[in-house]
Design a protein around this motif. Structure first.
Motif, mmCIF file in Angstrom:
data_model
loop_
_atom_site.group_PDB
_atom_site.id
_atom_site.type_symbol
_atom_site.label_atom_id
_atom_site.label_comp_id
_atom_site.label_asym_id
_atom_site.label_seq_id
_atom_site.Cartn_x
_atom_site.Cartn_y
_atom_site.Cartn_z
ATOM 1 N N ALA A 1 -13.034 2.800 2.703
ATOM 2 C CA ALA A 1 -12.377 4.062 3.048
ATOM 3 C C ALA A 1 -11.951 4.718 1.742
ATOM 4 C CB ALA A 1 -11.157 3.805 3.926
ATOM 5 N N ARG A 2 -12.197 6.025 1.621
ATOM 6 C CA ARG A 2 -11.866 6.756 0.401
ATOM 7 C C ARG A 2 -10.766 7.785 0.676
ATOM 8 N NH1 ARG A 2 -16.838 9.251 -0.351
ATOM 9 N NH2 ARG A 2 -15.737 10.726 -1.645
ATOM 10 N N TYR A 3 -9.782 7.800 -0.206
ATOM 11 C CA TYR A 3 -8.652 8.721 -0.121
ATOM 12 C C TYR A 3 -8.478 9.419 -1.461
ATOM 13 C CZ TYR A 3 -7.383 6.436 4.228
ATOM 14 O OH TYR A 3 -7.410 5.954 5.511
ATOM 15 N N HIS A 4 -7.929 10.637 -1.419
ATOM 16 C CA HIS A 4 -7.560 11.367 -2.630
ATOM 17 C C HIS A 4 -6.082 11.720 -2.564
ATOM 18 C CE1 HIS A 4 -11.878 13.040 -3.431
ATOM 19 N NE2 HIS A 4 -11.791 11.753 -3.637
ATOM 20 N N VAL A 5 -5.418 11.582 -3.684
ATOM 21 C CA VAL A 5 -4.058 12.089 -3.866
ATOM 22 C C VAL A 5 -4.170 13.067 -5.025
ATOM 23 C CG1 VAL A 5 -1.671 11.553 -4.463
ATOM 24 C CG2 VAL A 5 -2.982 9.955 -3.036
ATOM 25 N N SER A 6 -3.945 14.358 -4.730
ATOM 26 C CA SER A 6 -4.178 15.412 -5.718
ATOM 27 C C SER A 6 -2.972 16.335 -5.820
ATOM 28 C CB SER A 6 -5.391 16.255 -5.309
ATOM 29 O OG SER A 6 -6.514 15.437 -5.080
ATOM 30 N N ASP A 7 -2.864 16.984 -6.973
ATOM 31 C CA ASP A 7 -1.834 18.005 -7.146
ATOM 32 C C ASP A 7 -2.413 19.146 -7.960
ATOM 33 O OD1 ASP A 7 -1.098 17.835 -10.118
ATOM 34 O OD2 ASP A 7 -0.738 15.762 -9.508
ATOM 35 N N ASP A 8 -1.725 20.277 -7.942
ATOM 36 C CA ASP A 8 -2.185 21.425 -8.710
ATOM 37 C C ASP A 8 -1.271 21.682 -9.915
ATOM 38 O OD1 ASP A 8 -0.025 22.384 -7.280
ATOM 39 O OD2 ASP A 8 -1.123 23.993 -6.301
ATOM 40 N N LEU B 1 0.829 -1.204 0.000
ATOM 41 C CA LEU B 1 0.000 0.000 0.000
ATOM 42 C C LEU B 1 0.864 1.255 0.000
ATOM 43 C CD1 LEU B 1 -2.889 -1.065 2.393
ATOM 44 C CD2 LEU B 1 -3.039 -0.652 -0.079
ATOM 45 N N GLU B 2 1.933 1.238 0.782
ATOM 46 C CA GLU B 2 2.844 2.384 0.792
ATOM 47 C C GLU B 2 3.453 2.593 -0.590
ATOM 48 O OE1 GLU B 2 6.987 3.654 2.946
ATOM 49 O OE2 GLU B 2 5.447 2.712 4.191
ATOM 50 N N TRP B 3 3.825 1.522 -1.244
ATOM 51 C CA TRP B 3 4.432 1.604 -2.571
ATOM 52 C C TRP B 3 3.447 2.191 -3.581
ATOM 53 C CZ3 TRP B 3 6.328 -3.297 -5.623
ATOM 54 C CH2 TRP B 3 7.231 -2.923 -6.611
ATOM 55 N N ALA B 4 2.186 1.761 -3.515
ATOM 56 C CA ALA B 4 1.177 2.269 -4.449
ATOM 57 C C ALA B 4 0.947 3.767 -4.239
ATOM 58 C CB ALA B 4 -0.129 1.491 -4.276
ATOM 59 N N PHE B 5 0.786 4.178 -2.974
ATOM 60 C CA PHE B 5 0.608 5.611 -2.705
ATOM 61 C C PHE B 5 1.869 6.390 -3.078
ATOM 62 C CE2 PHE B 5 -2.998 4.339 0.018
ATOM 63 C CZ PHE B 5 -3.923 5.306 -0.352
ATOM 64 N N GLU B 6 3.036 5.812 -2.839
ATOM 65 C CA GLU B 6 4.302 6.469 -3.201
ATOM 66 C C GLU B 6 4.349 6.749 -4.700
ATOM 67 O OE1 GLU B 6 8.984 5.182 -3.461
ATOM 68 O OE2 GLU B 6 7.766 4.273 -1.881
ATOM 69 N N ASN B 7 3.882 5.806 -5.520
ATOM 70 C CA ASN B 7 3.856 6.022 -6.969
ATOM 71 C C ASN B 7 2.974 7.202 -7.335
ATOM 72 O OD1 ASN B 7 5.463 4.159 -8.647
ATOM 73 N ND2 ASN B 7 4.411 2.610 -7.428
ATOM 74 N N LEU B 8 1.838 7.342 -6.672
ATOM 75 C CA LEU B 8 0.954 8.475 -6.949
ATOM 76 C C LEU B 8 1.615 9.795 -6.550
ATOM 77 C CD1 LEU B 8 -2.490 7.033 -5.792
ATOM 78 C CD2 LEU B 8 -1.615 7.222 -8.130
ATOM 79 N N VAL B 9 2.294 9.805 -5.398
ATOM 80 C CA VAL B 9 2.969 11.025 -4.946
ATOM 81 C C VAL B 9 4.136 11.365 -5.876
ATOM 82 C CG1 VAL B 9 4.286 12.090 -3.053
ATOM 83 C CG2 VAL B 9 2.232 10.736 -2.546
ATOM 84 N N LYS B 10 4.904 10.361 -6.287
ATOM 85 C CA LYS B 10 6.019 10.618 -7.213
ATOM 86 C C LYS B 10 5.513 11.191 -8.528
ATOM 87 C CE LYS B 10 9.487 7.323 -5.661
ATOM 88 N NZ LYS B 10 10.191 6.071 -5.976
ATOM 89 N N ASN B 11 4.417 10.653 -9.033
ATOM 90 C CA ASN B 11 3.852 11.192 -10.274
ATOM 91 C C ASN B 11 3.417 12.637 -10.093
ATOM 92 O OD1 ASN B 11 4.306 8.953 -11.805
ATOM 93 N ND2 ASN B 11 2.193 8.266 -11.855
#
Length: 175
Positions: free
Chosen positions: A92-99, A58-68
């Motif tokens: 549980a719902r989470y968002h990984v967002s950027d501007d 799970l950490e690896w998957a979220f890390e990929n989203l943050v790196k992107n």
């Protein structure tokens, strides 16, 4: 971490909030050395749900989203936001967002396919790997949310049932 892909990895109680806090600390410590003016914001309100999963994956998957997200900002000033947006039924719902600049319309339907990338030197495996971890290995979901600017991914993960937690912790995982 690669050795866990393609197998049924051990699953235990995981606080995704803790995973996101750890990732935020990891990236915040490295941002100054990247010459980046990027802020990482956490919005991890209560309740703090527990999922049944493999914490490393799970950490690896979220890390990929943050790196992107970091790559999309390409050295510009910006914000990456990691947020718990609530519970929907047993998920549980989470968002990984950027501007950053967002995802080109032509890539939105194939974004999670292997080899699809917006980077000149990218391999196009990060989002495919994240999808496999969230969907195939954790019975969750990940999708690009429609936005008018930036990029935003929604992740849904099933909450751990007490019986599943007990079975997983005793080594009798039904998954």
């Amino acid at each position: 971490r690669f050795e866990l892909i393609g197998r049924s990895p051990p699953r235990t109680r995981v606080s995704v909030h803790d995973v996101l806090r750890r990732l935020a600390r990891y990236f915040e410590a490295r941002l100054p050395s990247l010459g980046s003016r990027v802020r990482i914001e956490l919005d991890l309100r209560e309740p703090e749900p527990v999922v049944l999963g493999n914490e490393m994956l799970l950490e690896w998957a979220f890390e990929n989203l943050v790196k992107n997200a970091l790559d999309s900002l390409a050295g510009r000033e910006g914000t990456i936001r990691l947020a718990f947006v609530g519970l929907t039924g047993d998920r549980a719902r989470y968002h990984v967002s950027d501007d950053g600049p967002g995802v080109p319309a032509a890539l939105r339907t194939s974004l999670f396919d292997v080899g699809v990338t917006t980077k000149s030197s990218g391999w196009g495996v990060g989002l495919s790997l994240a999808r496999r971890i969230f969907v195939d290995m954790h019975d969750g979901d990940v999708r690009l949310r429609p936005t008018t600017s930036g990029a935003s991914f929604e992740i849904e993960l099933p909450l751990a049932e007490e019986a599943e937690i007990a079975a997983a912790e005793s080594g009798d995982s039904p998954a």
